[in-house]
Each structure stands twice: as structure tokens, then as C-alpha cells.
Design a protein around this motif. Structure first.
Motif, PDB file in Angstrom:
ATOM      1  N   ASP A 110       2.123 -14.894  -6.264  1.00 42.37           N
ATOM      2  CA  ASP A 110       0.771 -14.374  -6.099  1.00 42.37           C
ATOM      3  C   ASP A 110       0.456 -14.159  -4.622  1.00 42.37           C
ATOM      4  OD1 ASP A 110      -1.738 -13.584  -7.330  1.00 42.37           O
ATOM      5  OD2 ASP A 110      -2.579 -15.350  -6.327  1.00 42.37           O
ATOM      6  N   ARG A 111       0.935 -15.048  -3.778  1.00 42.34           N
ATOM      7  CA  ARG A 111       0.712 -14.902  -2.338  1.00 42.34           C
ATOM      8  C   ARG A 111       1.369 -13.632  -1.803  1.00 42.34           C
ATOM      9  NH1 ARG A 111       3.753 -18.550   1.446  1.00 42.34           N
ATOM     10  NH2 ARG A 111       4.026 -16.946   3.006  1.00 42.34           N
ATOM     11  N   VAL A 112       2.586 -13.357  -2.238  1.00 43.06           N
ATOM     12  CA  VAL A 112       3.287 -12.142  -1.808  1.00 43.06           C
ATOM     13  C   VAL A 112       2.568 -10.901  -2.327  1.00 43.06           C
ATOM     14  CG1 VAL A 112       5.438 -10.834  -2.022  1.00 43.06           C
ATOM     15  CG2 VAL A 112       5.516 -13.276  -1.563  1.00 43.06           C
ATOM     16  N   ARG A 113       2.108 -10.942  -3.564  1.00 45.91           N
ATOM     17  CA  ARG A 113       1.367  -9.805  -4.124  1.00 45.91           C
ATOM     18  C   ARG A 113       0.130  -9.492  -3.294  1.00 45.91           C
ATOM     19  NH1 ARG A 113      -3.149  -9.190  -6.635  1.00 45.91           N
ATOM     20  NH2 ARG A 113      -3.478 -11.426  -6.870  1.00 45.91           N
ATOM     21  N   ARG A 114      -0.646 -10.538  -2.963  1.00 42.69           N
ATOM     22  CA  ARG A 114      -1.854 -10.333  -2.168  1.00 42.69           C
ATOM     23  C   ARG A 114      -1.523  -9.849  -0.756  1.00 42.69           C
ATOM     24  NH1 ARG A 114      -4.115 -15.296  -1.510  1.00 42.69           N
ATOM     25  NH2 ARG A 114      -2.551 -16.349  -2.740  1.00 42.69           N
ATOM     26  N   LYS A 115      -0.458 -10.399  -0.171  1.00 41.76           N
ATOM     27  CA  LYS A 115      -0.072  -9.998   1.186  1.00 41.76           C
ATOM     28  C   LYS A 115       0.378  -8.542   1.209  1.00 41.76           C
ATOM     29  CE  LYS A 115       2.644 -11.468   5.159  1.00 41.76           C
ATOM     30  NZ  LYS A 115       3.519 -12.508   5.700  1.00 41.76           N
ATOM     31  N   LEU A 116       1.166  -8.123   0.231  1.00 38.48           N
ATOM     32  CA  LEU A 116       1.600  -6.726   0.175  1.00 38.48           C
ATOM     33  C   LEU A 116       0.413  -5.784   0.003  1.00 38.48           C
ATOM     34  CD1 LEU A 116       4.852  -6.946  -1.944  1.00 38.48           C
ATOM     35  CD2 LEU A 116       4.657  -6.150   0.412  1.00 38.48           C
ATOM     36  N   LYS A 117      -0.522  -6.169  -0.805  1.00 37.84           N
ATOM     37  CA  LYS A 117      -1.713  -5.346  -0.995  1.00 37.84           C
ATOM     38  C   LYS A 117      -2.487  -5.230   0.311  1.00 37.84           C
ATOM     39  CE  LYS A 117      -5.644  -4.804  -4.077  1.00 37.84           C
ATOM     40  NZ  LYS A 117      -6.336  -5.332  -5.230  1.00 37.84           N
ATOM     41  N   ARG A 118      -2.660  -6.354   0.998  1.00 39.45           N
ATOM     42  CA  ARG A 118      -3.379  -6.367   2.270  1.00 39.45           C
ATOM     43  C   ARG A 118      -2.652  -5.534   3.330  1.00 39.45           C
ATOM     44  NH1 ARG A 118      -3.417 -11.472   2.782  1.00 39.45           N
ATOM     45  NH2 ARG A 118      -1.668 -11.679   4.187  1.00 39.45           N
ATOM     46  N   LEU A 119      -1.332  -5.699   3.437  1.00 42.07           N
ATOM     47  CA  LEU A 119      -0.555  -4.945   4.425  1.00 42.07           C
ATOM     48  C   LEU A 119      -0.554  -3.449   4.119  1.00 42.07           C
ATOM     49  CD1 LEU A 119       2.516  -7.316   4.931  1.00 42.07           C
ATOM     50  CD2 LEU A 119       0.626  -6.909   6.530  1.00 42.07           C
ATOM     51  N   GLY A 120      -0.486  -3.096   2.837  1.00 42.08           N
ATOM     52  CA  GLY A 120      -0.525  -1.688   2.446  1.00 42.08           C
ATOM     53  C   GLY A 120      -1.849  -1.044   2.798  1.00 42.08           C
ATOM     54  N   THR A 121      -2.939  -1.767   2.536  1.00 39.88           N
ATOM     55  CA  THR A 121      -4.270  -1.255   2.879  1.00 39.88           C
ATOM     56  C   THR A 121      -4.411  -1.107   4.386  1.00 39.88           C
ATOM     57  OG1 THR A 121      -5.199  -2.330   0.928  1.00 39.88           O
ATOM     58  CG2 THR A 121      -6.745  -1.696   2.650  1.00 39.88           C
ATOM     59  N   ARG A 122      -3.935  -2.095   5.137  1.00 38.61           N
ATOM     60  CA  ARG A 122      -4.003  -2.033   6.596  1.00 38.61           C
ATOM     61  C   ARG A 122      -3.200  -0.845   7.127  1.00 38.61           C
ATOM     62  NH1 ARG A 122      -1.611  -6.984   9.605  1.00 38.61           N
ATOM     63  NH2 ARG A 122      -3.208  -8.025   8.398  1.00 38.61           N
ATOM     64  N   TYR A 123      -2.005  -0.641   6.574  1.00 40.79           N
ATOM     65  CA  TYR A 123      -1.173   0.475   7.017  1.00 40.79           C
ATOM     66  C   TYR A 123      -1.873   1.814   6.755  1.00 40.79           C
ATOM     67  CZ  TYR A 123       2.673   3.727   7.492  1.00 40.79           C
ATOM     68  OH  TYR A 123       3.460   4.783   7.876  1.00 40.79           O
ATOM     69  N   THR A 124      -2.435   1.969   5.573  1.00 42.29           N
ATOM     70  CA  THR A 124      -3.130   3.215   5.218  1.00 42.29           C
ATOM     71  C   THR A 124      -4.323   3.447   6.145  1.00 42.29           C
ATOM     72  OG1 THR A 124      -2.470   2.917   2.924  1.00 42.29           O
ATOM     73  CG2 THR A 124      -4.273   4.444   3.337  1.00 42.29           C
ATOM     74  N   THR A 125      -5.102   2.399   6.389  1.00 37.66           N
ATOM     75  CA  THR A 125      -6.276   2.512   7.256  1.00 37.66           C
ATOM     76  C   THR A 125      -5.867   2.905   8.676  1.00 37.66           C
ATOM     77  OG1 THR A 125      -7.392   0.822   5.955  1.00 37.66           O
ATOM     78  CG2 THR A 125      -8.299   1.282   8.136  1.00 37.66           C
ATOM     79  N   ARG A 126      -4.841   2.254   9.213  1.00 41.78           N
ATOM     80  CA  ARG A 126      -4.393   2.553  10.582  1.00 41.78           C
ATOM     81  C   ARG A 126      -3.792   3.954  10.681  1.00 41.78           C
ATOM     82  NH1 ARG A 126      -1.806  -3.192  12.635  1.00 41.78           N
ATOM     83  NH2 ARG A 126      -3.803  -4.274  12.751  1.00 41.78           N
TER      84      ARG A 126
ATOM     85  N   ALA B  99      -5.254   6.813  13.084  1.00 45.14           N
ATOM     86  CA  ALA B  99      -4.405   7.470  14.082  1.00 45.14           C
ATOM     87  C   ALA B  99      -4.430   8.983  13.895  1.00 45.14           C
ATOM     88  CB  ALA B  99      -2.978   6.943  13.985  1.00 45.14           C
ATOM     89  N   ALA B 100      -4.411   9.444  12.655  1.00 49.68           N
ATOM     90  CA  ALA B 100      -4.455  10.881  12.391  1.00 49.68           C
ATOM     91  C   ALA B 100      -5.792  11.465  12.827  1.00 49.68           C
ATOM     92  CB  ALA B 100      -4.214  11.148  10.909  1.00 49.68           C
ATOM     93  N   THR B 101      -6.868  10.748  12.582  1.00 51.55           N
ATOM     94  CA  THR B 101      -8.195  11.211  12.988  1.00 51.55           C
ATOM     95  C   THR B 101      -8.285  11.272  14.509  1.00 51.55           C
ATOM     96  OG1 THR B 101      -9.138  10.193  11.023  1.00 51.55           O
ATOM     97  CG2 THR B 101     -10.671  10.757  12.791  1.00 51.55           C
ATOM     98  N   THR B 102      -7.743  10.275  15.181  1.00 55.60           N
ATOM     99  CA  THR B 102      -7.762  10.242  16.638  1.00 55.60           C
ATOM    100  C   THR B 102      -6.948  11.400  17.214  1.00 55.60           C
ATOM    101  OG1 THR B 102      -7.971   7.840  16.568  1.00 55.60           O
ATOM    102  CG2 THR B 102      -7.289   8.819  18.652  1.00 55.60           C
ATOM    103  N   ARG B 103      -5.773  11.640  16.641  1.00 56.01           N
ATOM    104  CA  ARG B 103      -4.922  12.732  17.122  1.00 56.01           C
ATOM    105  C   ARG B 103      -5.623  14.072  16.914  1.00 56.01           C
ATOM    106  NH1 ARG B 103      -0.264  10.143  14.784  1.00 56.01           N
ATOM    107  NH2 ARG B 103      -0.785  11.268  12.925  1.00 56.01           N
TER     108      ARG B 103
END
Length: 150
Positions: free
Chosen positions: A122-138, A142-146
Motif C-alpha cells: 500500500d505504501r508503494v501504491r501511494r508513493k507511485l501515485k504521488r510521484l506520478g502526480t508530481r511528475y505530471t504537475t512539474r 515546465a511546458a507552460t514556462t517554456r
């Protein structure tokens, strides 16, 4: 024959119907692992049979940890970016979960050899979800800034 019930009389057919209905409902409410099939009890796959072993470990048999690829690079940079942020054990759980014969994060963590498969999966599932959301947001930021800087 009539049966007395609080001053009222029940017909024998009504009594037998109530009894049959009660028996049917009771049978429906009995969990599957408490039932018998041909006088043999059904056992849950999660039934412990030894130290860190369950019936599922004996039944599956097809999947071995050696069969899973842990250090491969993927064509999709998003997957590589997220997996790079995981520890080796977390990456093993994620790769095990991606295997078609594994249905839950607990099973994936068990195959990866973690001490507490349910909590770790469950910890890995939550971490992957969090990291995926962070990656998408960043990536969007970055695309908006460019695009805005041009």
C-alpha cells in the motif's frame, strides 16, 4: 397439524416455508471458506501454512522473482523518471505488480520479499501515485514556462 404461536395458529406449510427460507438465507450468509464441498472445507489462499508462507505461494508456482525485470529502461520517459525515485525494494514491488498474474499490491510486495506485504504494498501504491502526480504537475509547469517565455 397446526402450530400455536402467541395465540395464533400457523399452518404446517407456512412453518415449513419459513424454515426453508431461514435455511436458505443462513447458507447464503455463510462465508465461502466456511462451506464444505464434497465434505471437504474450502481454504482461503491467504491461509498461513508456515513461516511467511500461504497457500497462494504454493498454488501460483508460475511466477518467480527471477522472471521479473527490475533494471530495464522503458521507452516512456515518464515511467523511467518515476521509477528512478524509488528504492530498489519499492521498484521490485512496482515491477512485480505490473506482472499479469499479480492482482494486488499485497501480492506484489509478497513476491518482492518484503516483511509486511500488506503495508509495504500500500505504501508503494501511494508513493507511485504521488510521484506520478508530481511528475505530471512539474511537466505541465515546465511546458507552460517554456511556452510563456517565448
Amino acid at each position: 397439524m397446526s402450530l400455536c404461536f402467541a395465540g395464533e395458529r400457523l399452518d404446517k406449510t407456512v412453518y415449513s416455508r419459513i424454515k426453508t427460507e431461514a435455511h436458505t438465507v443462513h447458507r447464503q450468509l455463510v462465508p465461502l471458506w466456511r462451506r464444505r464441498v464434497r465434505s471437504t472445507r474450502i481454504a482461503l489462499l491467504e491461509t498461513p501454512i508456515g513461516q511467511n508462507l500461504t497457500l497462494l505461494d504454493l498454488v501460483v508456482g508460475d511466477l518467480r522473482m527471477d522472471d521479473l525485470v527490475f533494471e530495464s529502461a522503458f521507452d516512456d520517459e515518464r515511467i523511467n523518471a518515476v521509477l528512478a525515485q524509488l528504492s530498489l525494494t519499492e521498484r521490485r514491488v512496482a515491477m512485480a505488480w505490473a506482472h499479469p498474474s499479480i492482482a494486488t499490491w499485497t501480492q506484489a510486495a509478497r513476491y518482492a520479499g518484503t516483511a509486511d506485504p500488506e503495508a509495504f504494498g500500500d505504501r508503494v501504491r501511494r508513493k507511485l501515485k504521488r510521484l506520478g502526480t508530481r511528475y505530471t504537475t512539474r511537466t505541465r509547469a515546465a511546458a507552460t514556462t517554456r511556452d510563456g517565455a517565448r
